[in-house]
Design a protein around this motif. Sequence first.
Motif, mmCIF file in Angstrom:
data_model
loop_
_atom_site.group_PDB
_atom_site.id
_atom_site.type_symbol
_atom_site.label_atom_id
_atom_site.label_comp_id
_atom_site.label_asym_id
_atom_site.label_seq_id
_atom_site.Cartn_x
_atom_site.Cartn_y
_atom_site.Cartn_z
ATOM 1 N N GLY A 64 0.805 -1.218 0.000
ATOM 2 C CA GLY A 64 0.000 0.000 0.000
ATOM 3 C C GLY A 64 0.839 1.269 0.000
ATOM 4 N N ILE A 65 2.154 1.120 -0.129
ATOM 5 C CA ILE A 65 3.057 2.271 -0.143
ATOM 6 C C ILE A 65 2.968 2.979 -1.489
ATOM 7 C CG2 ILE A 65 5.464 3.013 -0.013
ATOM 8 C CD1 ILE A 65 5.992 0.661 1.840
ATOM 9 N N VAL A 66 2.843 4.295 -1.460
ATOM 10 C CA VAL A 66 2.784 5.100 -2.681
ATOM 11 C C VAL A 66 4.191 5.568 -3.048
ATOM 12 C CG1 VAL A 66 1.902 7.207 -3.744
ATOM 13 C CG2 VAL A 66 0.423 5.846 -2.242
ATOM 14 N N HIS A 67 4.565 5.348 -4.300
ATOM 15 C CA HIS A 67 5.879 5.765 -4.794
ATOM 16 C C HIS A 67 5.717 6.874 -5.818
ATOM 17 C CE1 HIS A 67 8.091 2.373 -2.955
ATOM 18 N NE2 HIS A 67 6.972 1.688 -3.194
ATOM 19 N N GLN A 68 6.644 7.818 -5.821
ATOM 20 C CA GLN A 68 6.646 8.933 -6.760
ATOM 21 C C GLN A 68 8.012 8.981 -7.475
ATOM 22 O OE1 GLN A 68 4.036 12.420 -4.887
ATOM 23 N NE2 GLN A 68 5.740 11.906 -3.542
ATOM 24 N N PRO A 69 8.241 8.095 -8.436
ATOM 25 C CA PRO A 69 9.528 8.060 -9.132
ATOM 26 C C PRO A 69 9.847 9.396 -9.814
ATOM 27 C CG PRO A 69 8.284 6.079 -9.590
ATOM 28 C CD PRO A 69 7.351 7.025 -8.902
ATOM 29 N N ARG A 70 11.119 9.743 -9.855
ATOM 30 C CA ARG A 70 11.531 11.013 -10.450
ATOM 31 C C ARG A 70 11.877 10.914 -11.929
ATOM 32 N NH1 ARG A 70 15.545 13.695 -5.853
ATOM 33 N NH2 ARG A 70 13.946 13.966 -4.228
ATOM 34 N N ALA A 71 12.111 9.711 -12.421
ATOM 35 C CA ALA A 71 12.575 9.536 -13.794
ATOM 36 C C ALA A 71 11.587 10.118 -14.807
ATOM 37 C CB ALA A 71 12.794 8.051 -14.087
ATOM 38 N N MET A 72 12.115 10.855 -15.772
ATOM 39 C CA MET A 72 11.277 11.471 -16.797
ATOM 40 C C MET A 72 10.487 10.425 -17.571
ATOM 41 S SD MET A 72 10.423 14.428 -18.111
ATOM 42 C CE MET A 72 11.753 15.604 -17.781
ATOM 43 N N GLU A 73 11.104 9.284 -17.851
ATOM 44 C CA GLU A 73 10.424 8.227 -18.603
ATOM 45 C C GLU A 73 9.191 7.735 -17.858
ATOM 46 O OE1 GLU A 73 11.273 3.859 -20.663
ATOM 47 O OE2 GLU A 73 12.869 4.911 -19.588
ATOM 48 N N PHE A 74 9.288 7.616 -16.539
ATOM 49 C CA PHE A 74 8.126 7.185 -15.765
ATOM 50 C C PHE A 74 6.998 8.193 -15.902
ATOM 51 C CE2 PHE A 74 5.565 7.586 -11.918
ATOM 52 C CZ PHE A 74 5.045 6.302 -11.802
ATOM 53 N N HIS A 75 7.307 9.478 -15.817
ATOM 54 C CA HIS A 75 6.287 10.520 -15.912
ATOM 55 C C HIS A 75 5.614 10.506 -17.282
ATOM 56 C CE1 HIS A 75 7.252 13.048 -12.210
ATOM 57 N NE2 HIS A 75 8.033 11.994 -12.138
ATOM 58 N N GLN A 76 6.377 10.224 -18.324
ATOM 59 C CA GLN A 76 5.799 10.144 -19.662
ATOM 60 C C GLN A 76 4.887 8.922 -19.792
ATOM 61 O OE1 GLN A 76 9.540 10.084 -21.733
ATOM 62 N NE2 GLN A 76 9.508 12.283 -22.156
ATOM 63 N N GLN A 77 5.387 7.766 -19.358
ATOM 64 C CA GLN A 77 4.620 6.532 -19.477
ATOM 65 C C GLN A 77 3.391 6.541 -18.570
ATOM 66 O OE1 GLN A 77 5.021 4.012 -21.680
ATOM 67 N NE2 GLN A 77 6.579 5.347 -22.588
ATOM 68 N N TRP A 78 3.492 7.224 -17.451
ATOM 69 C CA TRP A 78 2.364 7.302 -16.513
ATOM 70 C C TRP A 78 1.118 7.823 -17.215
ATOM 71 C CZ3 TRP A 78 -0.791 11.193 -14.627
ATOM 72 C CH2 TRP A 78 -1.526 10.905 -13.471
ATOM 73 N N LEU A 79 1.271 8.860 -18.026
ATOM 74 C CA LEU A 79 0.123 9.426 -18.742
ATOM 75 C C LEU A 79 -0.295 8.535 -19.901
ATOM 76 C CD1 LEU A 79 -1.894 11.700 -19.143
ATOM 77 C CD2 LEU A 79 -0.189 12.909 -20.511
ATOM 78 N N LEU A 80 0.660 8.052 -20.676
ATOM 79 C CA LEU A 80 0.330 7.225 -21.838
ATOM 80 C C LEU A 80 -0.413 5.958 -21.441
ATOM 81 C CD1 LEU A 80 3.676 7.549 -23.837
ATOM 82 C CD2 LEU A 80 1.464 8.571 -24.431
ATOM 83 N N GLN A 81 -0.030 5.361 -20.325
ATOM 84 C CA GLN A 81 -0.636 4.113 -19.889
ATOM 85 C C GLN A 81 -2.055 4.294 -19.361
ATOM 86 O OE1 GLN A 81 2.200 2.634 -17.053
ATOM 87 N NE2 GLN A 81 3.671 2.034 -18.634
ATOM 88 N N ARG A 82 -2.422 5.508 -18.998
ATOM 89 C CA ARG A 82 -3.742 5.753 -18.417
ATOM 90 C C ARG A 82 -4.731 6.375 -19.398
ATOM 91 N NH1 ARG A 82 -0.073 5.333 -14.876
ATOM 92 N NH2 ARG A 82 -0.467 4.750 -12.699
ATOM 93 N N ALA A 83 -4.262 6.827 -20.521
ATOM 94 C CA ALA A 83 -5.104 7.577 -21.453
ATOM 95 C C ALA A 83 -6.343 6.807 -21.880
ATOM 96 C CB ALA A 83 -4.279 7.997 -22.672
ATOM 97 N N ASP A 84 -6.189 5.537 -22.257
ATOM 98 C CA ASP A 84 -7.318 4.766 -22.766
ATOM 99 C C ASP A 84 -8.426 4.637 -21.726
ATOM 100 O OD1 ASP A 84 -8.552 2.969 -24.813
ATOM 101 O OD2 ASP A 84 -8.300 1.489 -23.217
ATOM 102 N N LYS A 85 -8.064 4.382 -20.465
ATOM 103 C CA LYS A 85 -9.065 4.253 -19.410
ATOM 104 C C LYS A 85 -9.743 5.588 -19.104
ATOM 105 C CE LYS A 85 -6.888 0.341 -17.074
ATOM 106 N NZ LYS A 85 -6.277 -0.150 -15.802
ATOM 107 N N LEU A 86 -9.118 6.680 -19.506
ATOM 108 C CA LEU A 86 -9.662 8.008 -19.236
ATOM 109 C C LEU A 86 -10.442 8.575 -20.421
ATOM 110 C CD1 LEU A 86 -6.498 9.399 -17.421
ATOM 111 C CD2 LEU A 86 -8.663 8.743 -16.348
ATOM 112 N N GLY A 87 -10.550 7.788 -21.488
ATOM 113 C CA GLY A 87 -11.407 8.177 -22.600
ATOM 114 C C GLY A 87 -10.741 8.947 -23.717
#
Length: 210
Positions: free
Chosen positions: A114-137
């Motif tokens: 249940g620990i929340v992580h906030q990675p700093r890597a730019m690639e993670f921040h980019q993929q974070w949005l791309l991976q969620r787009a479809d579920k968000l419409g």
Amino acid sequence: MYLSRVEINFDNHRRIRDLTHLGAYHNWVEQSFPEEIEQHIRNRHLWRIDELNHKKYLLVLSESKPNLEKLEFYGVPGTAMTKRYDTMVEGLNVGETYQFRLTANPSYKESKTGIVHQPRAMEFHQQWLLQRADKLGFEILRDASGNYAFEIVTKEEPYLIKNNKKFRLSKTTYQGYLKITNLEKFKKTLMQGFGREKAFGMGLMTIMPA
């Protein structure tokens, strides 16, 4: 729903010194709805800080109109304004393309701990949005070279003081182009926001014609 905006008055040093962390901005937003406070109503207000032409603005999305005088407490006098937002949202259609802007908290939670992580890597921040787009419409468009048509405008780690403890939150602002793929999901994304830390300036996406 209403979308409101006010220019932040950084020239008023006496007042602006109160805005030292995200919780102070959250309190500013909440105080802009005095009728809700009086009635002990706890509606969620999405908000974020935008920068345009070297000026910073507080942007607020809410179910009811804010008190513009309260909204200008830390703002430049005469700059507070509000407009209907649901009218625009109801006029959207699948397949339409828009320019978007989003401030979010790219993070993930471990399923076991249940620990929340906030990675700093730019690639993670980019993929974070791309991976969620479809579920968000929506889907992120691609440019003529085949690359995704979005960029990270700012990437910060502002403070939040909660229960006398100081935390740093990952705060990333994205800007780019999208296409609506699922209307109901996309409307929900715009009206309710997404991701963590919505009370502290994250999760609000806005769009304008591409």
